[in-house]
Design an enzyme around this catalytic site. Sequence first.
Site, PDB file in Angstrom:
ATOM      1  N   THR A  22     -41.973 -50.802 -12.344  1.00 29.64           N
ATOM      2  CA  THR A  22     -42.006 -49.346 -12.529  1.00 29.64           C
ATOM      3  C   THR A  22     -41.144 -48.873 -13.702  1.00 29.64           C
ATOM      4  OG1 THR A  22     -40.262 -49.246 -10.874  1.00 29.64           O
ATOM      5  CG2 THR A  22     -42.513 -48.782 -10.109  1.00 29.64           C
ATOM      6  N   ARG A  49     -37.354 -48.323  -2.799  1.00 31.71           N
ATOM      7  CA  ARG A  49     -37.813 -46.923  -2.968  1.00 31.71           C
ATOM      8  C   ARG A  49     -39.295 -46.881  -3.310  1.00 31.71           C
ATOM      9  NH1 ARG A  49     -32.937 -47.328  -5.601  1.00 31.71           N
ATOM     10  NH2 ARG A  49     -33.903 -47.955  -7.553  1.00 31.71           N
ATOM     11  N   ARG A 120     -28.521 -65.529 -19.198  1.00 33.89           N
ATOM     12  CA  ARG A 120     -28.841 -65.874 -20.598  1.00 33.89           C
ATOM     13  C   ARG A 120     -27.890 -66.890 -21.205  1.00 33.89           C
ATOM     14  NH1 ARG A 120     -29.230 -59.740 -22.577  1.00 33.89           N
ATOM     15  NH2 ARG A 120     -31.293 -59.197 -21.805  1.00 33.89           N
ATOM     16  N   CYS A 159     -32.262 -57.032 -26.507  1.00 36.88           N
ATOM     17  CA  CYS A 159     -33.218 -56.518 -27.508  1.00 36.88           C
ATOM     18  C   CYS A 159     -32.636 -56.544 -28.929  1.00 36.88           C
ATOM     19  CB  CYS A 159     -33.673 -55.115 -27.121  1.00 36.88           C
ATOM     20  SG  CYS A 159     -32.415 -54.108 -26.318  1.00 36.88           S
ATOM     21  N   GLN A 186     -29.548 -48.249 -32.068  1.00 34.91           N
ATOM     22  CA  GLN A 186     -30.471 -48.634 -31.000  1.00 34.91           C
ATOM     23  C   GLN A 186     -31.186 -47.423 -30.395  1.00 34.91           C
ATOM     24  OE1 GLN A 186     -27.464 -52.261 -29.759  1.00 34.91           O
ATOM     25  NE2 GLN A 186     -28.894 -51.545 -28.208  1.00 34.91           N
ATOM     26  N   GLY A 190     -34.197 -48.275 -25.120  1.00 33.62           N
ATOM     27  CA  GLY A 190     -33.429 -49.471 -24.774  1.00 33.62           C
ATOM     28  C   GLY A 190     -32.552 -49.270 -23.558  1.00 33.62           C
ATOM     29  N   GLU A 212     -22.795 -54.387 -24.780  1.00 36.35           N
ATOM     30  CA  GLU A 212     -23.828 -54.788 -25.743  1.00 36.35           C
ATOM     31  C   GLU A 212     -23.265 -55.721 -26.824  1.00 36.35           C
ATOM     32  OE1 GLU A 212     -26.724 -53.824 -24.953  1.00 36.35           O
ATOM     33  OE2 GLU A 212     -28.038 -53.892 -26.690  1.00 36.35           O
ATOM     34  N   LYS A 215     -22.903 -59.351 -25.917  1.00 38.09           N
ATOM     35  CA  LYS A 215     -24.223 -59.974 -25.746  1.00 38.09           C
ATOM     36  C   LYS A 215     -24.780 -60.381 -27.109  1.00 38.09           C
ATOM     37  CE  LYS A 215     -25.777 -56.915 -22.155  1.00 38.09           C
ATOM     38  NZ  LYS A 215     -26.799 -55.934 -21.850  1.00 38.09           N
ATOM     39  N   ARG A 245     -25.944 -46.070 -30.137  1.00 40.17           N
ATOM     40  CA  ARG A 245     -27.193 -45.475 -29.642  1.00 40.17           C
ATOM     41  C   ARG A 245     -27.529 -44.275 -30.520  1.00 40.17           C
ATOM     42  NH1 ARG A 245     -30.149 -48.126 -26.390  1.00 40.17           N
ATOM     43  NH2 ARG A 245     -28.609 -48.281 -24.727  1.00 40.17           N
ATOM     44  N   HIS A 252     -35.144 -50.732 -32.632  1.00 40.96           N
ATOM     45  CA  HIS A 252     -33.727 -50.937 -32.942  1.00 40.96           C
ATOM     46  C   HIS A 252     -33.610 -51.349 -34.412  1.00 40.96           C
ATOM     47  CE1 HIS A 252     -32.908 -50.446 -28.830  1.00 40.96           C
ATOM     48  NE2 HIS A 252     -32.522 -51.656 -28.478  1.00 40.96           N
TER      49      HIS A 252
HETATM   50  P1  NAP Z   1     -35.369 -49.387 -15.902  1.00 48.29           P
HETATM   51  O1  NAP Z   1     -36.335 -48.527 -16.651  1.00 48.29           O
HETATM   52  O2  NAP Z   1     -34.159 -48.768 -15.323  1.00 48.29           O
HETATM   53  O3  NAP Z   1     -36.180 -50.166 -14.723  1.00 48.29           O
HETATM   54  C1  NAP Z   1     -35.500 -50.916 -13.725  1.00 48.29           C
HETATM   55  C2  NAP Z   1     -36.507 -51.541 -12.753  1.00 48.29           C
HETATM   56  O4  NAP Z   1     -35.768 -52.269 -11.754  1.00 48.29           O
HETATM   57  C3  NAP Z   1     -37.376 -50.528 -12.011  1.00 48.29           C
HETATM   58  O5  NAP Z   1     -38.665 -51.060 -11.806  1.00 48.29           O
HETATM   59  C4  NAP Z   1     -36.670 -50.403 -10.656  1.00 48.29           C
HETATM   60  O6  NAP Z   1     -37.545 -50.066  -9.585  1.00 48.29           O
HETATM   61  C5  NAP Z   1     -36.184 -51.830 -10.447  1.00 48.29           C
HETATM   62  N1  NAP Z   1     -35.070 -51.865  -9.512  1.00 48.29           N
HETATM   63  C6  NAP Z   1     -33.915 -51.136  -9.552  1.00 48.29           C
HETATM   64  N2  NAP Z   1     -33.141 -51.425  -8.468  1.00 48.29           N
HETATM   65  C7  NAP Z   1     -33.828 -52.350  -7.751  1.00 48.29           C
HETATM   66  C8  NAP Z   1     -33.568 -53.035  -6.528  1.00 48.29           C
HETATM   67  N3  NAP Z   1     -32.438 -52.823  -5.821  1.00 48.29           N
HETATM   68  N4  NAP Z   1     -34.488 -53.912  -6.058  1.00 48.29           N
HETATM   69  C9  NAP Z   1     -35.633 -54.155  -6.766  1.00 48.29           C
HETATM   70  N5  NAP Z   1     -35.947 -53.503  -7.913  1.00 48.29           N
HETATM   71  C10 NAP Z   1     -35.048 -52.638  -8.398  1.00 48.29           C
HETATM   72  O7  NAP Z   1     -34.834 -50.564 -16.847  1.00 48.29           O
HETATM   73  P2  NAP Z   1     -35.536 -51.269 -18.138  1.00 48.29           P
HETATM   74  O8  NAP Z   1     -35.106 -50.636 -19.389  1.00 48.29           O
HETATM   75  O9  NAP Z   1     -36.987 -51.426 -17.837  1.00 48.29           O
HETATM   76  O10 NAP Z   1     -34.807 -52.684 -18.136  1.00 48.29           O
HETATM   77  C11 NAP Z   1     -35.144 -53.733 -17.235  1.00 48.29           C
HETATM   78  C12 NAP Z   1     -34.307 -54.957 -17.572  1.00 48.29           C
HETATM   79  O11 NAP Z   1     -34.638 -55.380 -18.903  1.00 48.29           O
HETATM   80  C13 NAP Z   1     -32.800 -54.701 -17.569  1.00 48.29           C
HETATM   81  O12 NAP Z   1     -32.138 -55.850 -17.090  1.00 48.29           O
HETATM   82  C14 NAP Z   1     -32.490 -54.454 -19.053  1.00 48.29           C
HETATM   83  O13 NAP Z   1     -31.155 -54.723 -19.367  1.00 48.29           O
HETATM   84  C15 NAP Z   1     -33.460 -55.402 -19.720  1.00 48.29           C
HETATM   85  N6  NAP Z   1     -33.873 -55.076 -21.088  1.00 48.29           N
HETATM   86  C16 NAP Z   1     -34.309 -53.829 -21.413  1.00 48.29           C
HETATM   87  C17 NAP Z   1     -34.731 -53.565 -22.714  1.00 48.29           C
HETATM   88  C18 NAP Z   1     -35.239 -52.216 -23.152  1.00 48.29           C
HETATM   89  O14 NAP Z   1     -35.516 -52.053 -24.367  1.00 48.29           O
HETATM   90  N7  NAP Z   1     -35.411 -51.226 -22.275  1.00 48.29           N
HETATM   91  C19 NAP Z   1     -34.713 -54.592 -23.671  1.00 48.29           C
HETATM   92  C20 NAP Z   1     -34.258 -55.870 -23.301  1.00 48.29           C
HETATM   93  C21 NAP Z   1     -33.855 -56.094 -22.000  1.00 48.29           C
HETATM   94  P3  NAP Z   1     -37.640 -48.559  -8.952  1.00 48.29           P
HETATM   95  O15 NAP Z   1     -38.494 -47.740  -9.881  1.00 48.29           O
HETATM   96  O16 NAP Z   1     -38.291 -48.795  -7.635  1.00 48.29           O
HETATM   97  O17 NAP Z   1     -36.234 -48.039  -8.849  1.00 48.29           O
END
Ligand code: NAP
Length: 362
Positions: A22, A49, A120, A159, A186, A190, A212, A215, A245, A252
């Site tokens: 989601t 949820r 990682r 990223c 960024q 992100g 960040e 990492k 940011r 980015h």
């Molecule tokens: P996000 O939009 O906050 O999405 C988080 C996801 O995790 C949602 O599907 C959420 O589901 C789920 N989640 C949260 N709490 C949970 C729980 N207790 N049990 C199971 N599922 C749970 O985050 P995002 O940006 O997509 O990032 C996801 C991951 O990728 C992170 O680790 C982030 O650091 C990494 N990442 C992100 C980017 C980027 O550009 N955005 C780039 C590289 C890496 P619900 O909707 O049900 O809450």
Amino acid sequence: MRTRLDGPPGGERRKVAVLGATGAVGQAFIRLLENHPWFELAEIAASERSAGKPYAEAARWIGGDAMPSRVAGMTVRACDPAEITSGIVFSALDSATAATAEPAFARAGKTVLTNAKNFRMEPDVPLVIAEVNPDHLDVISAQRKARGWDGAIVANGNCSAIVTALPLAPIHQTFGITKLVVATMQAISGAGYPGVASLDILGNVIPYIGDEEPKIEGEVRKFLGTCDRDSVHSADFPVSAHANRVPVEHGHTVVMSIGLSRHARPDEVIDAIADWRGAEIARGLPTAPERPLEVSASPDQPQPRRQVDRGGGMTVTVGRVRPDPIFDVKLVAMGHNVIRGAAGASVLNAELMARRGLLDGL
Ligand code: NAP
């Protein structure tokens, strides 16, 4: 982006699941996996949820395109290995959840391709950019043996680390890198969804992104490191990162000053980047761009608004390659944080694993 439409290795499309389906990265997975020639999106999961709801109700779709209708009607499951039958699991979970969920899936025999930070930097976990270090997948056997898992965890980088490491790969291969200073600008996406509050970021720059900089400093060196069958050894040069940011939706931008073992003129560095196609084994994979790197000759590029979608979001654009009075050379690179920096990179890694026979039986 799809340059090869021949069938999947082994003949049949493999069923895959997306954890965190989601969120911002989860939604990118759904776009990339819908109609994928080698993988069939069979299951989606998120938090308690969302579990039990149809995807259309659980997810706030943040793209300008329509949610794929087949996925809209799929029921979101809990992130529990007992609920997921697919052997290949893409994870877009937040790190707090990934810490326990991803090992549970690996223990249950699943191959987890993760975007979370947790594993990682473990020496027995491959941190892979398909075109840069596909050989690091060799540590999977040692990982399984050491951890007693039938499955495995394969990690994607941060990223910004991915956008930084891609242009550095041909530079390191050709001239050798001795030191690096990198500063990032960024995009908001992100930070996930809903991410940064609009009143914090509109018309503003935030010179801090939690956790960040370490990492980037660690992961760039791991991508460019070497691998034996037991572990990955990071490249041995110092990296100093500044992370910021900025009010950009996707993409980015990273500016870098690079010290070299063998001094090179900017035109030589441009040639090394422009000629580079990445590892042979990654070429022609369905999500691989024709060119992982492109060089812009415009003095005011790359820019997120102009080039973020190059190569379907998988190409990093490089520009402003010029002499550095303190280091040897400096440049600017820009890439799509959600595609090349997250979901697209994971899908490409899975395609690479399929080509190498590492997903056989799943
Ligand atoms: P996000 O939009 O906050 O999405 C988080 C996801 O995790 C949602 O599907 C959420 O589901 C789920 N989640 C949260 N709490 C949970 C729980 N207790 N049990 C199971 N599922 C749970 O985050 P995002 O940006 O997509 O990032 C996801 C991951 O990728 C992170 O680790 C982030 O650091 C990494 N990442 C992100 C980017 C980027 O550009 N955005 C780039 C590289 C890496 P619900 O909707 O049900 O809450």
